[in-house]
Motif scaffolding. Structure first.
Motif, mmCIF file in Angstrom:
data_model
loop_
_atom_site.group_PDB
_atom_site.id
_atom_site.type_symbol
_atom_site.label_atom_id
_atom_site.label_comp_id
_atom_site.label_asym_id
_atom_site.label_seq_id
_atom_site.Cartn_x
_atom_site.Cartn_y
_atom_site.Cartn_z
ATOM 1 N N GLU A 174 0.807 -1.218 0.000
ATOM 2 C CA GLU A 174 0.000 0.000 0.000
ATOM 3 C C GLU A 174 0.840 1.267 0.000
ATOM 4 O O GLU A 174 0.337 2.353 -0.310
ATOM 5 C CB GLU A 174 -0.944 0.000 1.212
ATOM 6 C CG GLU A 174 -1.847 -1.220 1.314
ATOM 7 C CD GLU A 174 -2.777 -1.362 0.114
ATOM 8 O OE1 GLU A 174 -3.037 -0.353 -0.564
ATOM 9 O OE2 GLU A 174 -3.244 -2.493 -0.127
ATOM 10 N N GLY A 175 2.116 1.180 0.391
ATOM 11 C CA GLY A 175 2.960 2.364 0.422
ATOM 12 C C GLY A 175 2.699 3.293 1.587
ATOM 13 O O GLY A 175 3.160 4.437 1.596
ATOM 14 N N ASN A 176 1.988 2.814 2.598
ATOM 15 C CA ASN A 176 1.653 3.627 3.776
ATOM 16 C C ASN A 176 2.539 3.231 4.953
ATOM 17 O O ASN A 176 3.055 2.118 5.017
ATOM 18 C CB ASN A 176 0.187 3.440 4.158
ATOM 19 C CG ASN A 176 -0.757 3.872 3.053
ATOM 20 O OD1 ASN A 176 -0.405 4.733 2.237
ATOM 21 N ND2 ASN A 176 -1.938 3.287 3.006
ATOM 22 N N TYR A 177 2.657 4.161 5.917
ATOM 23 C CA TYR A 177 3.524 3.955 7.066
ATOM 24 C C TYR A 177 2.714 3.577 8.305
ATOM 25 O O TYR A 177 1.650 4.149 8.570
ATOM 26 C CB TYR A 177 4.327 5.216 7.355
ATOM 27 C CG TYR A 177 5.355 5.538 6.301
ATOM 28 C CD1 TYR A 177 6.644 5.007 6.369
ATOM 29 C CD2 TYR A 177 5.039 6.354 5.217
ATOM 30 C CE1 TYR A 177 7.589 5.290 5.393
ATOM 31 C CE2 TYR A 177 5.979 6.651 4.234
ATOM 32 C CZ TYR A 177 7.247 6.107 4.328
ATOM 33 O OH TYR A 177 8.175 6.391 3.364
ATOM 34 N N LEU A 178 3.271 2.623 9.081
ATOM 35 C CA LEU A 178 2.653 2.201 10.333
ATOM 36 C C LEU A 178 2.800 3.313 11.365
ATOM 37 O O LEU A 178 3.907 3.809 11.607
ATOM 38 C CB LEU A 178 3.327 0.926 10.833
ATOM 39 C CG LEU A 178 2.744 0.247 12.066
ATOM 40 C CD1 LEU A 178 1.386 -0.363 11.752
ATOM 41 C CD2 LEU A 178 3.699 -0.831 12.582
ATOM 42 N N GLY A 179 1.690 3.725 11.974
ATOM 43 C CA GLY A 179 1.734 4.805 12.945
ATOM 44 C C GLY A 179 0.652 4.662 13.992
ATOM 45 O O GLY A 179 -0.023 3.631 14.079
ATOM 46 N N ARG A 180 0.500 5.692 14.795
ATOM 47 C CA ARG A 180 -0.504 5.626 15.864
ATOM 48 C C ARG A 180 -1.163 6.987 16.059
ATOM 49 O O ARG A 180 -0.576 8.040 15.776
ATOM 50 C CB ARG A 180 0.120 5.173 17.180
ATOM 51 C CG ARG A 180 1.050 6.207 17.786
ATOM 52 C CD ARG A 180 1.428 5.906 19.228
ATOM 53 N NE ARG A 180 2.202 7.021 19.758
ATOM 54 C CZ ARG A 180 1.682 8.076 20.385
ATOM 55 N NH1 ARG A 180 0.376 8.156 20.571
ATOM 56 N NH2 ARG A 180 2.453 9.052 20.820
ATOM 57 N N THR A 181 -2.372 6.952 16.554
ATOM 58 C CA THR A 181 -3.087 8.133 17.046
ATOM 59 C C THR A 181 -3.623 7.768 18.413
ATOM 60 O O THR A 181 -4.532 6.942 18.526
ATOM 61 C CB THR A 181 -4.237 8.541 16.111
ATOM 62 O OG1 THR A 181 -3.711 8.808 14.811
ATOM 63 C CG2 THR A 181 -4.935 9.787 16.641
ATOM 64 N N GLY A 182 -3.042 8.344 19.469
ATOM 65 C CA GLY A 182 -3.387 7.887 20.810
ATOM 66 C C GLY A 182 -2.966 6.441 20.968
ATOM 67 O O GLY A 182 -1.814 6.089 20.726
ATOM 68 N N GLU A 183 -3.909 5.588 21.353
ATOM 69 C CA GLU A 183 -3.619 4.163 21.487
ATOM 70 C C GLU A 183 -3.964 3.387 20.225
ATOM 71 O O GLU A 183 -3.696 2.186 20.139
ATOM 72 C CB GLU A 183 -4.358 3.572 22.685
ATOM 73 C CG GLU A 183 -3.856 4.087 24.031
ATOM 74 C CD GLU A 183 -4.476 3.348 25.205
ATOM 75 O OE1 GLU A 183 -5.352 2.486 24.962
ATOM 76 O OE2 GLU A 183 -4.084 3.625 26.357
ATOM 77 N N ASP A 184 -4.584 4.047 19.255
ATOM 78 C CA ASP A 184 -4.974 3.376 18.018
ATOM 79 C C ASP A 184 -3.775 3.271 17.072
ATOM 80 O O ASP A 184 -3.004 4.222 16.915
ATOM 81 C CB ASP A 184 -6.108 4.131 17.320
ATOM 82 C CG ASP A 184 -7.394 4.133 18.135
ATOM 83 O OD1 ASP A 184 -7.634 3.141 18.844
ATOM 84 O OD2 ASP A 184 -8.146 5.125 18.063
ATOM 85 N N VAL A 185 -3.656 2.122 16.433
ATOM 86 C CA VAL A 185 -2.595 1.886 15.461
ATOM 87 C C VAL A 185 -3.223 1.812 14.081
ATOM 88 O O VAL A 185 -4.229 1.124 13.882
ATOM 89 C CB VAL A 185 -1.833 0.582 15.782
ATOM 90 C CG1 VAL A 185 -0.775 0.296 14.724
ATOM 91 C CG2 VAL A 185 -1.194 0.673 17.150
ATOM 92 N N GLN A 186 -2.641 2.542 13.126
ATOM 93 C CA GLN A 186 -3.152 2.534 11.765
ATOM 94 C C GLN A 186 -1.988 2.608 10.788
ATOM 95 O O GLN A 186 -0.838 2.799 11.179
ATOM 96 C CB GLN A 186 -4.124 3.691 11.521
ATOM 97 C CG GLN A 186 -3.503 5.076 11.562
ATOM 98 C CD GLN A 186 -3.273 5.585 12.973
ATOM 99 O OE1 GLN A 186 -4.149 5.468 13.818
ATOM 100 N NE2 GLN A 186 -2.098 6.147 13.212
ATOM 101 N N CYS A 187 -2.311 2.467 9.509
ATOM 102 C CA CYS A 187 -1.270 2.463 8.482
ATOM 103 C C CYS A 187 -1.824 3.133 7.218
ATOM 104 O O CYS A 187 -2.052 2.489 6.203
ATOM 105 C CB CYS A 187 -0.826 1.027 8.194
ATOM 106 S SG CYS A 187 0.675 0.891 7.185
ATOM 107 N N PHE A 188 -2.049 4.469 7.312
ATOM 108 C CA PHE A 188 -2.587 5.163 6.137
ATOM 109 C C PHE A 188 -1.805 6.412 5.752
ATOM 110 O O PHE A 188 -2.065 7.030 4.731
ATOM 111 C CB PHE A 188 -4.062 5.521 6.327
ATOM 112 C CG PHE A 188 -4.347 6.425 7.505
ATOM 113 C CD1 PHE A 188 -5.000 5.930 8.621
ATOM 114 C CD2 PHE A 188 -3.990 7.765 7.494
ATOM 115 C CE1 PHE A 188 -5.283 6.750 9.701
ATOM 116 C CE2 PHE A 188 -4.275 8.591 8.570
ATOM 117 C CZ PHE A 188 -4.924 8.082 9.686
ATOM 118 N N SER A 189 -0.804 6.818 6.546
ATOM 119 C CA SER A 189 -0.043 8.015 6.221
ATOM 120 C C SER A 189 0.943 7.737 5.090
ATOM 121 O O SER A 189 1.637 6.722 5.081
ATOM 122 C CB SER A 189 0.711 8.519 7.446
ATOM 123 O OG SER A 189 1.493 9.642 7.111
#
Length: 510
Positions: free
Chosen positions: A116-131
């Motif tokens: 997907e070309g996205n980076y693993l990151g977090r917002t608060g305690e949530d983990v996502q990979c869309f940046s």
């Protein structure tokens, strides 16, 4: 040699990988795999089991897989949703991540999903990979979740790093003695290499007594054809093995080749054995024959014990001039003639509980030494076998670790010097060997360990009065028996001499 907590082991699954056990920290919170629902968050306050991940390097491609303690792999979809459900045989492109490194010198890593070309990151305690870009929330501090005391091997030289006067040199086929022990000192996201005499490697190749900026390195990994760890100094150069002496220093290369790559391996116990029959040291001083005939300890009385997990037995390697394993010969004798570990070079080791051991060869017989000192595997009855006392000689101190943390004083200033097993940073425990195979243990407060009336452990004696028995239980694992006959037991909120049997609570990484 064997691995340190799966830090450098090849997988037997479908993929050919190199593995590193780590914690991943973002904004002071650890990436966490919950034990239910395969959920992932960034909620961990410390590096415990749920915060431990395995980075699996692909040896054919510059990618890694991120595996949880449940054996499932982090994945993402085009919407940035992060899951951790797939097993090894289900991995696809969505489980592959490319590692990038922060350009600010912090040593932090970014994980970019290959598909997907996205980076693993977090917002608060949530983990996502869309940046699509890297900010602080996409940068992770990588903390090795292994025992910090290791052997360090240079990939290109195929030699181990050892302390040589005022340098660390990658020159030994086998890292004999305490000089081959390196402590990976983790501090504020960076690592330092500490020698057995408590000095730190400086980027210029010297050894310094204080932890200064020039003695701190950031970690990087390389996958593909050459796998390993690289150490980058504060000026952007990588540690390498330089010249004919293979001296470790930075300041030469800003690119990583095989000379800048290292692997980490467990430090095997190196021991001296004494026969209880004649009080003589076992050696190969007179050639390849194993004999208990030395009144004084010598170099050829040193043996490295290497654990074979499939058989649950041990092999005994001799020192550098011979560098072969003990082997059972057809006539029943034991000779240092074996080049590799095989059935005839594997021995059962039974700890009797009084500081002695019985050694059994592949023919089922126990080792026995004649009056001349010659050692044969010709005694069927263990009661008639020779007992040997065993002394570990490459560990002047231990770093004890369990599932809940490291062993240390609960508080260095408390009136009651109580020992606990839940510290997040390591501490050393000094060993003082006794002639009967037992040890006195001393804490950093310069006091000896004792067992209190409630079976808790205190570092509160000015003299050694409380001997402990160390028993090898596997690769990098020991049990410790207290004078009350009980094993030291580590649990979430207790460290006591109450263990009745060998299980996970009475096993200690050392």
């Amino acid at each position: 040699m064997s691995t340190n907590g799966n830090a450098n082991g090849h997988s037997h699954g479908e993929a050919d990988v190199l593995q590193w056990k780590v914690g991943l920290i973002n904004g002071a919170k650890y990436l966490t795999a919950e034990t239910f629902g395969f959920k992932v968050n960034a909620s961990g306050a410390g590096l415990k089991k749920r915060q431990t991940w395995i980075l699996e390097q692909d040896t054919k491609d510059e990618v890694v897989y991120i595996r949880s303690h449940l054996g499932r792999y982090i994945s993402t979809d085009k919407y940035g949703k992060v899951t951790c459900e797939k097993e090894a045989d289900e991995r696809e492109e969505t489980e592959r991540f490319v590692v990038e490194y922060a350009k600010d010198g912090s040593g932090r890593w970014a994980f970019k999903n290959r598909k997907e070309g996205n980076y693993l990151g977090r917002t608060g305690e949530d983990v996502q990979c869309f940046s699509k870009t890297v900010t602080d929330t996409e940068l992770w501090v990588v903390q090795l979740a292994i025992h910090p005391q290791v052997n360090l091997r240079n990939v290109n030289r195929k030699r181990y790093a050892v302390l040589c006067d005022d340098e660390i040199q990658c020159k030994e086929n086998v890292p004999w003695g305490e000089a081959g022990l390196i402590i990976l000192h983790f501090h504020e996201g960076k690592y330092s290499l500490k020698t057995c005499d408590n000095r730190f490697l400086h980027r210029d190749g010297s050894l310094v007594s204080e932890l200064e900026n020039d003695a701190k390195f950031t970690l990087e990994i390389r996958s593909g054809a050459a796998c390993g760890l690289a150490f980058k100094d504060c000026k952007g150069y990588y540690l390498t093995a330089v010249g004919s002496t293979a001296t470790m220093k930075g300041g030469k290369n800003k690119a990583v080749g095989k000379d800048e790559l290292f692997t980490l391996e467990d430090s095997h116990p190196q021991v001296a054995l004494m026969s209880t029959n004649n009080k003589k040291f076992v050696s190969v001083k007179q050639g390849v024959d194993l004999s208990a005939n030395q009144a004084e300890f010598c170099e050829k009385s040193t043996f490295q014990m290497e654990f074979d997990k499939p058989s649950q037995k041990w092999s005994f390697r001799t020192t550098a001039d011979n560098n072969k394993y003990w082997a059972l010969e057809s006539f029943g004798g034991i000779q240092a003639t074996c080049m590799t570990v095989c059935n005839k070079s594997l021995f059962g080791v039974e700890f009797i509980g009084d500081g002695t051991i019985i050694i059994t060869a592949d023919n089922g017989n126990c080792l026995y030494n004649k009056q001349t000192g010659s050692i044969l595997a010709n005694v069927e009855n263990p009661e008639s076998a020779t007992r040997f006392t065993l002394r570990m000689i490459n560990r002047p101190f231990l770093i004890l670790k369990c599932d809940f943390g490291f062993v240390d004083l609960k508080s260095p200033t408390a009136a009651k010097p109580e020992l606990v097993c839940s510290k997040t940073t390591y501490a050393v425990t000094f060993l003082e060997p006794l002639d009967d195979g037992q040890y006195y243990l001393k804490a950093l407060n310069n006091k000896y360990w004792i067992v209190a009336d409630d079976n808790s452990l205190l570092a509160d004696s000015d003299t050694g009065t409380c001997p402990f028995l160390i028993e090898f239980r596997g690769q990098s694992l020991i049990s410790i028996k207290a004078p009350n006959g009980k094993y030291l037991k580590g649990e979430q909120n207790s460290f006591v001499a109450k263990g009745e049997e060998i299980d996970s609570s009475t096993l200690w990484e050392y």
